[in-house]
Write a protein that holds these residues in place. Structure first.
Motif, PDB file in Angstrom:
ATOM      1  N   ARG A  71       0.756  -1.104   0.033  1.00 36.89           N
ATOM      2  CA  ARG A  71      -0.019  -0.037   0.055  1.00 36.89           C
ATOM      3  C   ARG A  71       0.944   1.095  -0.052  1.00 36.89           C
ATOM      4  O   ARG A  71       1.092   1.830  -1.155  1.00 36.89           O
ATOM      5  N   ALA A 111      -0.372   5.884  -1.382  1.00 33.13           N
ATOM      6  CA  ALA A 111      -1.991   5.469  -1.075  1.00 33.13           C
ATOM      7  C   ALA A 111      -2.674   5.953  -0.116  1.00 33.13           C
ATOM      8  O   ALA A 111      -3.873   6.492  -0.122  1.00 33.13           O
ATOM      9  N   GLU A 156      -6.028   9.305  -0.003  1.00 30.23           N
ATOM     10  CA  GLU A 156      -7.291   8.968   0.601  1.00 30.23           C
ATOM     11  C   GLU A 156      -7.747  10.288   1.104  1.00 30.23           C
ATOM     12  O   GLU A 156      -8.820  10.639   1.456  1.00 30.23           O
ATOM     13  N   ASN A 189      -0.117   5.131  -9.302  1.00 22.93           N
ATOM     14  CA  ASN A 189       1.209   4.786  -8.857  1.00 22.93           C
ATOM     15  C   ASN A 189       2.139   4.244  -9.852  1.00 22.93           C
ATOM     16  O   ASN A 189       2.059   3.234 -10.292  1.00 22.93           O
TER      17      ASN A 189
END
Length: 295
Positions: free
Chosen positions: A43, A47, A51, A64
């Protein structure tokens, strides 16, 4: 439909289209998320940051492009064209450690590549996110004759990153500061990649800086991990097993040269002239930065 003061029905205003923030990530395993595993995938800080970029009425388009083992050449030649095609508002460019672990390390080439990456992204209005990084020799606890050449290289990479970050107005984190490097709870068992707590801390730090610029509108990522940090035993096991394979993969072509560099360190230290090695590195760095100013 609604009735106005004249009694004539008026059309309701159409809903406002959601604000879309396009966030693209360029770099190596740090940005890929290595050290922060969720299920069968990495992750990572990018990431987690994504959010928290959009508020209640916004959306984030997150891409990414980073990859484990990437060097500045990979970012400039492969990741940059893909990033430009996505026309991001935000783009992170964090790379350089893998360059220092290669026999072909050239601070001049690295500086020119990163300058081009930053210039082409900011020319489209993209806001950059950058970070300077700890040197791998120190993080791995290598003996001084081996660690010093790597430290010189990483200091040079960080100096280039600092210069370009200031030149292009980047949002910048100092991940080589003692507050980051000395807190082992931030790092995974391999000592080179952040663990979950580290990735969360990086994400929260970038979020705070972006909020100051009015570029982050959602809730800040939580700094609290869901997994416990690695123990010293975990680190020992990693270094004795997977760590050996990692070092061979990442710097196999560097090892013969690194041994020669270590021998040079010992020789110059014995004669009290080690500052000459620092002076050579400083001169190469000055030339690299001057070349980017002329580009």
């Amino acid at each position: 439909m609604t009735a106005g003061l004249s009694g004539v029905e008026e059309k309701a205003a159409p809903p406002t289209a959601p604000r879309i923030t396009r966030f693209v990530v360029l770099g190596d395993s740090l940005s890929e998320g290595v050290g922060d595993r969720v299920g069968d995938a990495w992750r990572g800080w990018a990431a987690l940051l994504a959010e928290g970029l959009a508020g209640e009425h916004g959306q984030v388009a997150f891409s990414n492009l980073s990859s484990s083992g990437a060097q500045s050449r990979d970012v400039a030649e492969t990741q940059l064209p893909a990033a430009l095609a996505l026309r991001p508002q935000l783009a992170s460019v964090v790379v350089g450690v893998n360059d220092t672990l290669r026999r072909t390390f050239d601070i001049g080439l690295l500086a020119r590549r990163l300058d081009r990456v930053c210039a082409e992204l900011t020319a489209t209005g993209t806001v950059l996110l950058t970070a300077c990084l700890p040197d791998p020799g120190r993080m791995l606890g290598l003996p001084a004759p081996l660690a010093r050449p790597l430290a010189r290289r990483q200091r040079a990479v960080n100096a280039v990153t600092h210069e370009l970050s200031a030149r292009y107005g980047a949002v910048h984190l100092h991940l080589d500061a003692p507050a980051w490097t000395d807190d082992r709870t931030l790092w995974s068992a391999d000592r080179l990649h952040p663990g979950e707590r580290g990735h969360r801390t990086i994400a929260a730090a970038f979020h705070a800086l972006l909020r100051e610029r009015g570029l982050a509108h959602g809730a800040a990522p939580s700094r609290e991990p869901r997994q416990p940090p690695p123990t010293r035993a975990d680190a020992v096991v990693w270094l004795a097993t997977a760590g050996t394979a990692w070092v061979v993969r990442r710097c196999g072509d560097l090892l013969p040269q690194l041994l020669a560099l270590a021998a040079t360190e010992v020789r110059y230290s014995a004669t009290g002239t080690r500052d000459r090695l620092d002076a050579r590195a400083d001169h190469a760095l000055a030339q690299a930065l001057a070349a980017t100013m002329r580009a």
